[in-house]
Design a protein around this motif. Structure first.
Motif, PDB file in Angstrom:
ATOM      1  N   GLU B 165       6.236  -1.123  -6.269  1.00  0.00           N
ATOM      2  CA  GLU B 165       5.901   0.340  -5.550  1.00  0.00           C
ATOM      3  C   GLU B 165       4.643   1.020  -6.157  1.00  0.00           C
ATOM      4  OE1 GLU B 165       8.420  -0.531  -8.494  1.00  0.00           O
ATOM      5  OE2 GLU B 165       9.805   0.763  -8.569  1.00  0.00           O
ATOM      6  N   LEU B 166       3.676   0.148  -6.607  1.00  0.00           N
ATOM      7  CA  LEU B 166       2.714   0.643  -6.396  1.00  0.00           C
ATOM      8  C   LEU B 166       2.018   0.451  -4.859  1.00  0.00           C
ATOM      9  CD1 LEU B 166       0.586   1.537  -8.522  1.00  0.00           C
ATOM     10  CD2 LEU B 166      -0.173  -0.510  -8.881  1.00  0.00           C
ATOM     11  N   GLU B 168       4.109   0.072  -2.388  1.00  0.00           N
ATOM     12  CA  GLU B 168       4.570   1.054  -1.127  1.00  0.00           C
ATOM     13  C   GLU B 168       4.600   2.274  -1.125  1.00  0.00           C
ATOM     14  OE1 GLU B 168       8.920  -0.717  -2.243  1.00  0.00           O
ATOM     15  OE2 GLU B 168       9.334   0.712  -2.992  1.00  0.00           O
ATOM     16  N   ALA B 169       3.609   2.751  -2.131  1.00  0.00           N
ATOM     17  CA  ALA B 169       3.110   4.406  -2.374  1.00  0.00           C
ATOM     18  C   ALA B 169       1.891   4.139  -1.850  1.00  0.00           C
ATOM     19  CB  ALA B 169       2.800   4.534  -4.033  1.00  0.00           C
ATOM     20  N   ALA B 170       1.446   2.621  -1.427  1.00  0.00           N
ATOM     21  CA  ALA B 170      -0.162   2.277  -0.913  1.00  0.00           C
ATOM     22  C   ALA B 170       0.358   2.235   1.410  1.00  0.00           C
ATOM     23  CB  ALA B 170      -1.040   1.035  -1.541  1.00  0.00           C
ATOM     24  N   ARG B 171       1.076   1.418   0.994  1.00  0.00           N
ATOM     25  CA  ARG B 171       1.016   1.937   2.316  1.00  0.00           C
ATOM     26  C   ARG B 171       2.025   2.673   3.230  1.00  0.00           C
ATOM     27  NH1 ARG B 171       5.437  -2.646   3.500  1.00  0.00           N
ATOM     28  NH2 ARG B 171       4.967  -1.899   5.977  1.00  0.00           N
ATOM     29  N   LEU B 172       2.575   4.015   2.342  1.00  0.00           N
ATOM     30  CA  LEU B 172       3.388   5.228   2.335  1.00  0.00           C
ATOM     31  C   LEU B 172       1.793   6.017   2.565  1.00  0.00           C
ATOM     32  CD1 LEU B 172       5.734   5.842   0.504  1.00  0.00           C
ATOM     33  CD2 LEU B 172       6.068   5.680   2.755  1.00  0.00           C
ATOM     34  N   ASP B 173       0.838   5.346   1.934  1.00  0.00           N
ATOM     35  CA  ASP B 173      -0.224   6.533   1.996  1.00  0.00           C
ATOM     36  C   ASP B 173      -0.861   5.768   3.167  1.00  0.00           C
ATOM     37  OD1 ASP B 173      -0.235   8.273   0.022  1.00  0.00           O
ATOM     38  OD2 ASP B 173      -1.497   7.047  -1.670  1.00  0.00           O
ATOM     39  N   GLY B 174      -1.019   4.922   3.924  1.00  0.00           N
ATOM     40  CA  GLY B 174      -1.526   4.103   5.295  1.00  0.00           C
ATOM     41  C   GLY B 174      -2.173   3.625   5.197  1.00  0.00           C
ATOM     42  N   CYS B 175      -1.709   2.241   4.110  1.00  0.00           N
ATOM     43  CA  CYS B 175      -2.473   1.295   3.394  1.00  0.00           C
ATOM     44  C   CYS B 175      -1.838  -0.082   5.132  1.00  0.00           C
ATOM     45  CB  CYS B 175      -2.665   0.350   2.188  1.00  0.00           C
ATOM     46  SG  CYS B 175      -3.321   1.430   1.463  1.00  0.00           S
ATOM     47  N   HIS B 177      -1.188  -3.937   4.635  1.00  0.00           N
ATOM     48  CA  HIS B 177      -0.774  -4.845   4.173  1.00  0.00           C
ATOM     49  C   HIS B 177      -2.567  -5.646   3.568  1.00  0.00           C
ATOM     50  CE1 HIS B 177       3.120  -6.037   4.710  1.00  0.00           C
ATOM     51  NE2 HIS B 177       3.356  -5.667   5.698  1.00  0.00           N
ATOM     52  N   GLN B 179      -5.142  -3.719   3.626  1.00  0.00           N
ATOM     53  CA  GLN B 179      -5.506  -3.015   2.678  1.00  0.00           C
ATOM     54  C   GLN B 179      -4.951  -3.380   1.109  1.00  0.00           C
ATOM     55  OE1 GLN B 179      -5.508   0.604   5.627  1.00  0.00           O
ATOM     56  NE2 GLN B 179      -8.145   0.556   5.089  1.00  0.00           N
TER      57      GLN B 179
END
Lengths: 333, 274, 733
Positions: B165-166, B168-175, B177, B179
């Motif tokens: 989830e960490l 996934e959270a980052a990807r939703l936050d805008g990262c 792959h 990043q």
């Protein structure tokens, strides 16, 4: 007009079908709850919308446009995870600011928005702390803040309260409701807890085995469950199902909610004899377990039956408050 | 009773600690003596003839500093390259449905089972085809690649423990792959990275057999080969050797000790939860 | 960041190559004092010829040999290689040094001692710069007024000197010391009993009464009480320098050192054998330069120029002056420096009873056959008769193996067919997968594939490719004689190993070695881990101290332990004697004890790893379990047995597997502590056995096969182990 639209979404992992033909429309600003037993596919549906999974088939439209080809970060949504998923190496402020920094929001704007969000969630005094130093409830607030601070038009919640204890859960439930009224975002909220579902959702979608069983307001779902599954899943204590013969409707299954059954010590007209089993004190009333013609029933009553275990008492089942289902298909008649 | 137990365990630990440091004590005391003092019946640390002259001549009359510089170079580069490569592979294997992942991981493990000394001859032939004999490059490639399997396993094990989830959270936050890896996974994996780096550094710092074949120019010697020149089949400069051994060991020992906390968590994390 | 590094490294290597000079590389094995002189000589050459840049590379004799072989096989290596004349045979046979006949005229060569012109099969391959290398009896003039002329005198004199004892019962000053592990120090005596150790054709002649008597004599000499109980070169050397032995048998190379160390010593022949009246005949050899066969015709004149300079009177006298070597240049011999040098004059006298060192490659087989027997006799585990017999037998066998060029049999076809088939299948597979690979590299997980690519490629290049190469070698006949043109021959190597009883005994030892090590590693590791975990206040400090064995580089600690195992001067025996009042143990000269020494060293090295793993595992055991057990009334042992131990399994099983692999393949410890399998090749485990076969005995193909077998054993073993423990483990499967 629908804001988010799931069109014929299907998802399978190998041979296992997780979602089969999901069609669902959500309007702007709506609070929709996806509820169902674990393994029903509700989280998968949410994650497909977020872009964390790709559907095997089907399409998702947001604002009329397909989003399937978009990266999660470009879908204008934020998500709150069950285990919070806070960045352990960043303090609370940076956790909130993380998404904004990636989007090149100016520093002053970041300061302002984090401050605003922190105030809403009352976590201003925690900003310098690392997640490790927070309590469960505080972490939950920070996770909420991280989703809110980006001011996305869609907010996704994946069982956000299931790791909290009962008191905190009630309080957070209230706050989420309040936040929804404040932000007017479209919220899709996944839970397996029917209390959360009925208290929070404008509409509730009940999922079972990859299907949507019913989508409607909490009241309608409670009063007019589409089938026996929905009827038994929603409502606490669970609805009783009795053979139709008992009330003169052979071929049907009679659903009656525990609070609608009344009891008496003496036989009355239309009353049936039951054997008392045990009784739990719930404060406002008593939850009584009993046997009715060899079938276990639950009922709620303001006072316990005045008899010992195995003793007789009488129950009345009002037909106007009963719901009739097809005995074979389980559908509402 | 409880007190007695405590005293007993302290005693045991002291005993074993003595066992652990005794050889170091011997080397240290030799490093202060003359060339032949390895053969001496005294167990004393400081004898009448002891002095620090070995250390002095190590720096003044040998190429020790050059070796030291070379070793630092090679070790640092190997650590960067090896860990860099291992991060990529470990992360992919931990997070993505890579084709042939299971087989790949098995092959990685089996590479550990081949006696490395037998690869010397093929190594040499590969490197001479690539014109990499007598250059740090050859050494860098071999060191980083041979330590890769262990590092990949190590890092993969650690990455496995980081909740999905960490990311996934980052990807939703805008990262992107990259990043996600760079801004979230790596900072969170510091203990494992520290350990993996330490192992890479250690290999490069202490390896001897391959370096002896690859490096031929004395200006390119690393510490381990340099040290070996004090030791000839019929006349070893024991004093110099011991002094150099102490200086070579100090950095690794310090690194090890300062990372020992990470060592405890980093080494086992993967297998406990993996 | 990484790109920067790449660039700077590139620049660095470039700058090294961009030198606009003639660069000549010399590999040598000169000892420290000689090295210094060589450097001076070369520096002089460089000032005279500024366009030249000479690189001197020191390598220890054995390494010089194996490194040069590897380098030459790869088509490179130094221009000049300097070493003892006995390396000429193998190098010439392999075709990696060039004949020198066409480079020097007869007049040139006539100015040199014929002993220094090393020929092999009638061609000149080496030009020696110094003659000698022979053994003599050196005596400390302060302790010995007149050197003993016969062995009887030697013993009685020695006994007199060794009479005076120290408190712990050892002689204050020994009568005599010498290197008791190396047959080079033994063969002069064989001649003293009548016969030579080789016949005219350089074939071994070891099963003779002379050899038997010489063995017996050595043993008796050692037991006469005038020598240390255990003595290698280092120790003999140190004793003599410190005046703790009155006499030493040592070569001419050491004289300069002793002078420098201020020892007032004299030189005499090794005493005449009283029983026969004959003089022991030390081997007289030369050390010199050979030219790499890969030196290009353009560079050859430049290399020859340097070689001539090194052979010149001036250069040789430089050595004579500094390290008292006997020059090969006859003009130099006539100089005052030589004529007035007492040592060198003595040297000439010694050489008159000497025998020339054979240079044929077979000599190596003789040394290798003699060494274990010599050590076994000195260690008291072999009789003189049996030793002589076995030495002869083994030498003949090894020569046979060395010289045998195995021809491809019909199996070669099968092997080639299988290789071809496998190659084809692989090719087809790769080609067929190519679109798939490409689509993955472009697909939704492209990120993952791309970041994996560097590791993947470097593993293929550095691990998989050499591995495949090794497989091919294991079916080949690569050895001394087929160095340049080996071919696939079939399964012979595997069959030979499978039918060799030595393989099974070494395998047995290796398994024993691995199991014993693991028992101690895991036992001690868990024991200490559990104790440390309980002693909270000092926890950190003990952890730091106990981790030290792991942190110090292995090659340093292994050599340190070897020193500590010395029978008389090693710290271990000193502790045993001083504090435990037990008699000293012959650690390094008896097989069982030597095995124990290696074991102890490796236990010391390995327990910290298991301890750290245990500490990590303990962190994940919930404290509540112990509290529950306490409530249930469990004893400490029960708590360990029922909670700690089973819950440690998930971490211990993978760690143990890894530990087993490392231990099974641990070359460093066995090789360094037992000095390559001493005594008598009894302490080998499979990897050291392979190493020795490959790099000391030139049996490349056979050791390639052996390493494949090791690999298979480990693969099968560890998977069985993991499989067996699978249900309880989350280990890497």
């Amino acid at each position: 007009m629908s804001f988010v639209e799931f069109k014929n979404i299907q998802k399978s992992f190998g041979d296992q079908k997780i979602l089969q033909k999901i069609d669902l429309e959500i309007s702007k600003g709506e609070f929709l709850v996806l509820v169902g037993p674990s393994g029903c596919g509700k989280s998968t549906l949410l994650r497909i919308l977020a872009g964390l999974e790709t559907p095997t088939e089907g399409d998702i439209l947001v604002n009329g446009k397909s989003v399937l080809s978009k990266e999660p970060k470009d879908r204008d949504l934020a998500m709150v995870f069950q285990n919070y998923a806070l960045y352990p190496h960043l303090n609370v402020f940076e956790n909130l600011a993380f998404g904004l920094r990636l989007r090149q929001v100016s520093e002053s704007e970041i300061q302002a928005r984090v401050k605003e969000t922190a105030e809403i969630l009352q976590i201003q005094n925690l900003l310098e702390r690392k997640p490790k130093a927070l309590s469960g409830g505080q972490r939950q607030r920070v996770a909420l803040g991280r989703a809110l601070v980006r001011k996305t038009s869609i907010l996704l919640f994946d069982e956000p309260l299931s790791n909290l204890d009962a008191n905190l859960r009630n309080q957070m439930r209230y706050e989420i409701k309040r936040l929804h009224q404040l932000t007017k975002s479209t919220i899709i909220y996944v839970t397996h807890d029917q209390v959360e579902a009925t208290t929070l959702g404008d509409r509730i979608a009940v999922l079972n085995k990859g299907h949507i069983e019913q989508v409607d307001s909490a009241h309608n779902i409670y009063e007019k469950p589409a089938n026996t599954f929905v009827a038994s899943f929603i409502g606490l204590p669970e609805m009783n199902f009795l053979p139709g013969d008992l009330v003169g409707r052979p071929g049907a299954s009679v659903g009656i909610r525990p609070e609608n059954i009344s009891i008496s010590a003496e036989p009355r007209s239309g009353a049936l004899e039951a054997q008392f089993d045990v009784c739990e004190y719930l404060g406002a009333n008593y939850l009584i377990y009993a046997q009715l013609q060899g079938q276990a029933i639950r009922l709620l009553s303001p006072h316990p039956p005045k008899t010992a275990t195995g003793g007789k008492f009488f129950v009345s089942i009002p037909l106007e408050k009963s719901i009739f289902f097809d005995k074979v298909s389980g559908h509402l008649l | 009773m409880r007190q007695l137990k405590k005293i007993l365990s302290l005693l045991t630990l002291t005993l074993f600690s003595l066992f652990a440091v005794f050889p170091i004590y011997v080397v240290l005391s030799t490093s202060f003596r003359g060339d032949n003092a390895f053969q001496s019946t005294s167990l004393e640390f400081w004898t009448k003839t002891s002095s620090i002259s070995n250390y002095f001549s190590l720096f003044t009359s040998t190429d020790f500093l050059t070796w030291m510089r070379n070793s630092l170079w090679v070790s640092a580069a190997v650590t960067l390259i090896g860990v860099g490569f291992a991060i990529g592979a470990g992360y992919s294997l931990s997070r993505f449905p890579i084709r042939g992942k299971k087989t790949g991981l098995l092959i990685l493990m089996t590479t550990q089972m081949f006696p490395c000394t037998m690869l010397l001859l093929p190594f040499y032939i590969v490197l001479s085809h690539l014109q990499l004999i007598n250059s740090f490059w050859g050494l860098l490639i071999i060191y980083s690649a041979t330590s890769l399997p262990f590092c990949i396993w190590q890092l993969k094990g650690f990455f496995d423990t980081i909740p999905k989830e960490l990311e996934e959270a980052a990807r939703l936050d805008g990262c992107s792959h990259f990043q996600v890896l760079y801004k979230v996974i790596l900072p969170v994996s510091l203990p494992a990275l520290a350990i993996t780096s330490l192992f890479n550094f250690m290999t490069a710092w202490t390896e001897y057999a391959i370096a002896a074949v690859v490096l031929q120019d004395p200006q390119l010697y690393t510490l381990s080969i340099g040290l070996k020149t004090f030791q000839s089949s019929l006349a070893t400069q024991w004093g110099l050797y011991a002094a150099a051994a102490i200086i070579v060991s100090v950095p690794v020992v310090i690194l090890f000790m300062s990372l020992s906390k990470f060592l405890v968590s980093g080494l086992t994390m993967g297998s406990v939860k993996g | 960041m990484r790109i920067l590094l790449f660039l700077s490294l590139l620049l660095f290597t470039q700058s090294l190559m961009a030198e606009n000079q003639v660069s000549i590389q010399i590999w040598h094995q000169m000892m420290y004092s000689h090295r210094e002189v060589l450097r001076e000589v070369v520096q002089k050459f460089e000032t005279e010829h500024p366009e030249y840049k000479i690189n001197l590379v020191y390598k220890e004799t054995e390494e010089l040999r194996s490194a040069f072989q590897a380098a030459a096989l790869g088509g490179s290596g130094p221009d000049l290689i300097y070493g003892p004349s006995d390396q000429v045979g193998p190098f010439a046979t392999m075709g990696i040094i060039r004949p020198l006949d066409d480079l020097f005229s007869k007049e040139d060569l006539d100015q040199f001692d014929p002993l220094s012109l090393v020929r092999f099969q009638d061609r000149l391959y080496m030009r020696g710069d110094m003659v000698g290398n022979h053994l003599a009896l050196l005596y400390n003039k302060n302790l010995v007024s007149k050197p003993p002329a016969t062995t009887d005198e030697l013993i009685s004199l020695g006994k007199k000197i060794a009479q005076e004892k120290t408190a712990d019962g050892k002689p204050k000053v020994y009568g005599l010391a010498w290197h008791m592990m190396e047959p080079f120090f033994f063969v002069p005596w064989v001649a003293g009993f009548g016969e030579a150790f080789t016949n005219e054709n350089a074939e071994p002649h070891l099963d003779s009464s002379s050899t038997r008597q010489a063995f017996q004599f050595m043993k008796d000499l050692k037991e006469s009480g005038i020598t240390p109980k255990e003595c290698d070169y280092e120790m003999a050397n140190a004793l003599f320098k410190e005046g703790k032995t009155a006499m030493i048998i040592n070569g001419d190379w050491s004289w300069g050192d002793y002078q420098k160390a201020g020892v007032d010593f004299g030189i005499a022949r090794i005493p005449q054998v009283s029983a026969t009246g004959k003089w022991p005949a030390p081997l007289v050899a030369t050390k010199g330069y050979s030219i790499n066969v890969h030196v290009s015709p353009e560079k050859l004149p430049q290399v020859v120029l340097l070689l001539r300079y090194l052979m010149s009177e001036a250069s040789q006298l430089e050595f004579t002056e500094k390290v008292s070597s006997l020059p090969s240049n006859l003009n130099a011999r006539r100089s005052d420096l030589v004529q007035k040098n007492e040592l060198l004059q003595a040297s000439s006298d010694l050489m008159s009873v000497g025998q020339a060192m054979p240079v044929a490659p077979e000599l190596r087989a003789i040394w290798d056959a003699l060494r274990p027997q010599y050590q076994a006799v000195m260690g008291g585990t072999q009789t003189a008769e049996k030793a002589a017999e076995l030495a002869q037998k083994n030498a003949l066998e090894q020569i046979h193996v060395m010289n045998e060029i195995e021809k491809p049999t019909s199996q070669a076809l099968i092997v080639k067919f299988i290789f071809g088939l496998l190659g084809l299948v692989l090719l087809v597979l790769v080609l067929r997968k190519l679109p798939l690979i490409w689509s993955e590299l472009m697909g939704p997980y492209r990120f993952a594939y791309w970041i994996m690519l560097p590791a993947f490629l470097s593993l293929i290049a550095v691990v998989i490719y050499p591995f495949g190469y090794n497989i091919a070698l294991s079916f080949s006949n690569l050895s001394l004689k087929t160095f340049q043109d080996w071919q696939i021959i079939g399964f012979q190597n595997y069959i030979r190993i499978a039918t060799d009883p030595v393989f099974y005994s070494v395998l047995g030892k290796t398994i024993l070695w691995t199991i014993l090590n693991l028992i101690f590693h895991v036992g001690l590791g868990v024991f200490l881990g559990v104790i440390i975990d309980q002693t909270l206040p000092a926890k950190k400090w003990f952890r730091l101290l106990l981790i030290i064995p792991w942190a110090v580089p292995q090659y340093i600690t292994a050599l340190t332990w070897r020193g500590m195992f010395n029978q008389e001067y090693g710290a271990i025996n000193l502790v045993i004697q001083k504090y435990l009042h037990l008699s000293p143990i012959q650690w390094l000269t008896r097989p069982l004890e030597a095995f124990g020494a290696c074991l102890l060293t490796n236990i010391w090295l390995g327990f910290p790893f298991m301890m750290i793993v245990t500490l990590g595992g303990l962190q994940s055991i919930p404290k509540e379990l112990y509290e529950a057990a306490e409530v249930d009334g469990a004893t400490a042992w029960q708590k360990f047995r029922k909670i700690t131990w089973p819950l440690l399994q998930p971490v211990l099983i993978p760690a143990t597997t890894l530990g087993a692999i490392w231990t099974f393949n641990n070359l460093n410890v066995v090789w360094l502590v037992s000095n390559g399998g001493e005594p008598s090749d009894q302490t080998h485990i499979l990897v050291s056995y392979v190493y020795k076969a490959a790099f000391n005995l030139y049996r490349y193909s056979q050791s390639a096969a052996l390493s494949m077998i090791i690999f298979l054993i480990l693969v099968v073993g560890s998977f069985l182990f993991l499989k067996k423990n699978e249900p309880s483990s989350g280990g890497p499967t």
